[in-house]
Design a protein around this motif. Sequence first.
Motif, PDB file in Angstrom:
ATOM      1  N   MET A   1       0.853  -1.171   0.000  1.00 15.39           N
ATOM      2  CA  MET A   1       0.000   0.000   0.000  1.00 15.39           C
ATOM      3  C   MET A   1       0.893   1.226   0.000  1.00 15.39           C
ATOM      4  N   THR A   2       0.436   2.247  -0.676  1.00 14.10           N
ATOM      5  CA  THR A   2       1.179   3.492  -0.750  1.00 14.10           C
ATOM      6  C   THR A   2       0.194   4.639  -0.975  1.00 14.10           C
ATOM      7  N   THR A   3       0.656   5.839  -0.811  1.00 16.05           N
ATOM      8  CA  THR A   3      -0.152   7.012  -1.154  1.00 16.05           C
ATOM      9  C   THR A   3       0.709   7.969  -1.964  1.00 16.05           C
ATOM     10  N   ASP A   4       0.040   8.750  -2.792  1.00 13.82           N
ATOM     11  CA  ASP A   4       0.714   9.751  -3.606  1.00 13.82           C
ATOM     12  C   ASP A   4      -0.333  10.808  -3.920  1.00 13.82           C
ATOM     13  N   PRO A   5      -0.069  12.057  -3.534  1.00 16.95           N
ATOM     14  CA  PRO A   5      -1.074  13.103  -3.768  1.00 16.95           C
ATOM     15  C   PRO A   5      -1.445  13.279  -5.238  1.00 16.95           C
ATOM     16  N   LYS A   6      -0.610  12.788  -6.144  1.00 14.36           N
ATOM     17  CA  LYS A   6      -0.889  12.916  -7.571  1.00 14.36           C
ATOM     18  C   LYS A   6      -1.728  11.762  -8.107  1.00 14.36           C
ATOM     19  N   ILE A   7      -1.918  10.723  -7.304  1.00 16.37           N
ATOM     20  CA  ILE A   7      -2.654   9.539  -7.747  1.00 16.37           C
ATOM     21  C   ILE A   7      -3.871   9.336  -6.858  1.00 16.37           C
ATOM     22  N   MET A   8      -5.032   9.262  -7.457  1.00 16.98           N
ATOM     23  CA  MET A   8      -6.297   8.957  -6.773  1.00 16.98           C
ATOM     24  C   MET A   8      -6.530   9.851  -5.550  1.00 16.98           C
ATOM     25  N   MET A   9      -6.217  11.123  -5.701  1.00 12.15           N
ATOM     26  CA  MET A   9      -6.467  12.127  -4.646  1.00 12.15           C
ATOM     27  C   MET A   9      -5.854  11.731  -3.303  1.00 12.15           C
ATOM     28  N   ASP A  10      -4.686  11.109  -3.342  1.00  9.24           N
ATOM     29  CA  ASP A  10      -3.916  10.739  -2.156  1.00  9.24           C
ATOM     30  C   ASP A  10      -4.563   9.638  -1.319  1.00  9.24           C
ATOM     31  N   LYS A  11      -5.541   8.924  -1.895  1.00  9.07           N
ATOM     32  CA  LYS A  11      -6.116   7.771  -1.186  1.00  9.07           C
ATOM     33  C   LYS A  11      -5.095   6.643  -1.210  1.00  9.07           C
ATOM     34  N   PRO A  12      -5.098   5.784  -0.196  1.00  9.22           N
ATOM     35  CA  PRO A  12      -4.186   4.632  -0.232  1.00  9.22           C
ATOM     36  C   PRO A  12      -4.495   3.750  -1.439  1.00  9.22           C
ATOM     37  N   ILE A  13      -3.442   3.388  -2.149  1.00  6.25           N
ATOM     38  CA  ILE A  13      -3.581   2.537  -3.325  1.00  6.25           C
ATOM     39  C   ILE A  13      -2.694   1.309  -3.173  1.00  6.25           C
ATOM     40  N   ILE A  14      -2.989   0.298  -3.955  1.00  9.86           N
ATOM     41  CA  ILE A  14      -2.141  -0.875  -3.984  1.00  9.86           C
ATOM     42  C   ILE A  14      -0.921  -0.506  -4.817  1.00  9.86           C
ATOM     43  N   LYS A  15       0.245  -0.702  -4.248  1.00  6.47           N
ATOM     44  CA  LYS A  15       1.498  -0.268  -4.852  1.00  6.47           C
ATOM     45  C   LYS A  15       1.620  -0.762  -6.293  1.00  6.47           C
ATOM     46  N   GLY A  16       2.011   0.164  -7.163  1.00  9.11           N
ATOM     47  CA  GLY A  16       2.202  -0.166  -8.567  1.00  9.11           C
ATOM     48  C   GLY A  16       0.933  -0.121  -9.396  1.00  9.11           C
ATOM     49  N   THR A  17      -0.188   0.290  -8.779  1.00  8.79           N
ATOM     50  CA  THR A  17      -1.458   0.367  -9.493  1.00  8.79           C
ATOM     51  C   THR A  17      -2.137   1.695  -9.184  1.00  8.79           C
ATOM     52  N   ARG A  18      -3.280   1.902  -9.794  1.00  9.30           N
ATOM     53  CA  ARG A  18      -4.146   3.035  -9.453  1.00  9.30           C
ATOM     54  C   ARG A  18      -5.422   2.504  -8.790  1.00  9.30           C
ATOM     55  N   ILE A  19      -5.335   1.324  -8.220  1.00  7.85           N
ATOM     56  CA  ILE A  19      -6.480   0.675  -7.586  1.00  7.85           C
ATOM     57  C   ILE A  19      -6.452   1.025  -6.099  1.00  7.85           C
TER      58      ILE A  19
END
Length: 49
Positions: A1-19
């Motif tokens: 799991m990771t977060t990135d403010p540029k991806i999916m509005m900084d929601k936790p995502i599964i690393k390497g995906t936009r899920i």
Amino acid sequence: MTTDPKIMMDKPIIKGTRITVELIVDKIASGEPIDEILIDYPRLTRESI
């Protein structure tokens, strides 16, 4: 799991995906089998779920 403010509005995502983790948790909570989730999202692995 990771977060990135540029991806999916900084929601936790599964690393390497936009899920989002939220999406997968909701699917599991609603009773969707993991095997079906893996078919719907082939970039996921059983370990990532």
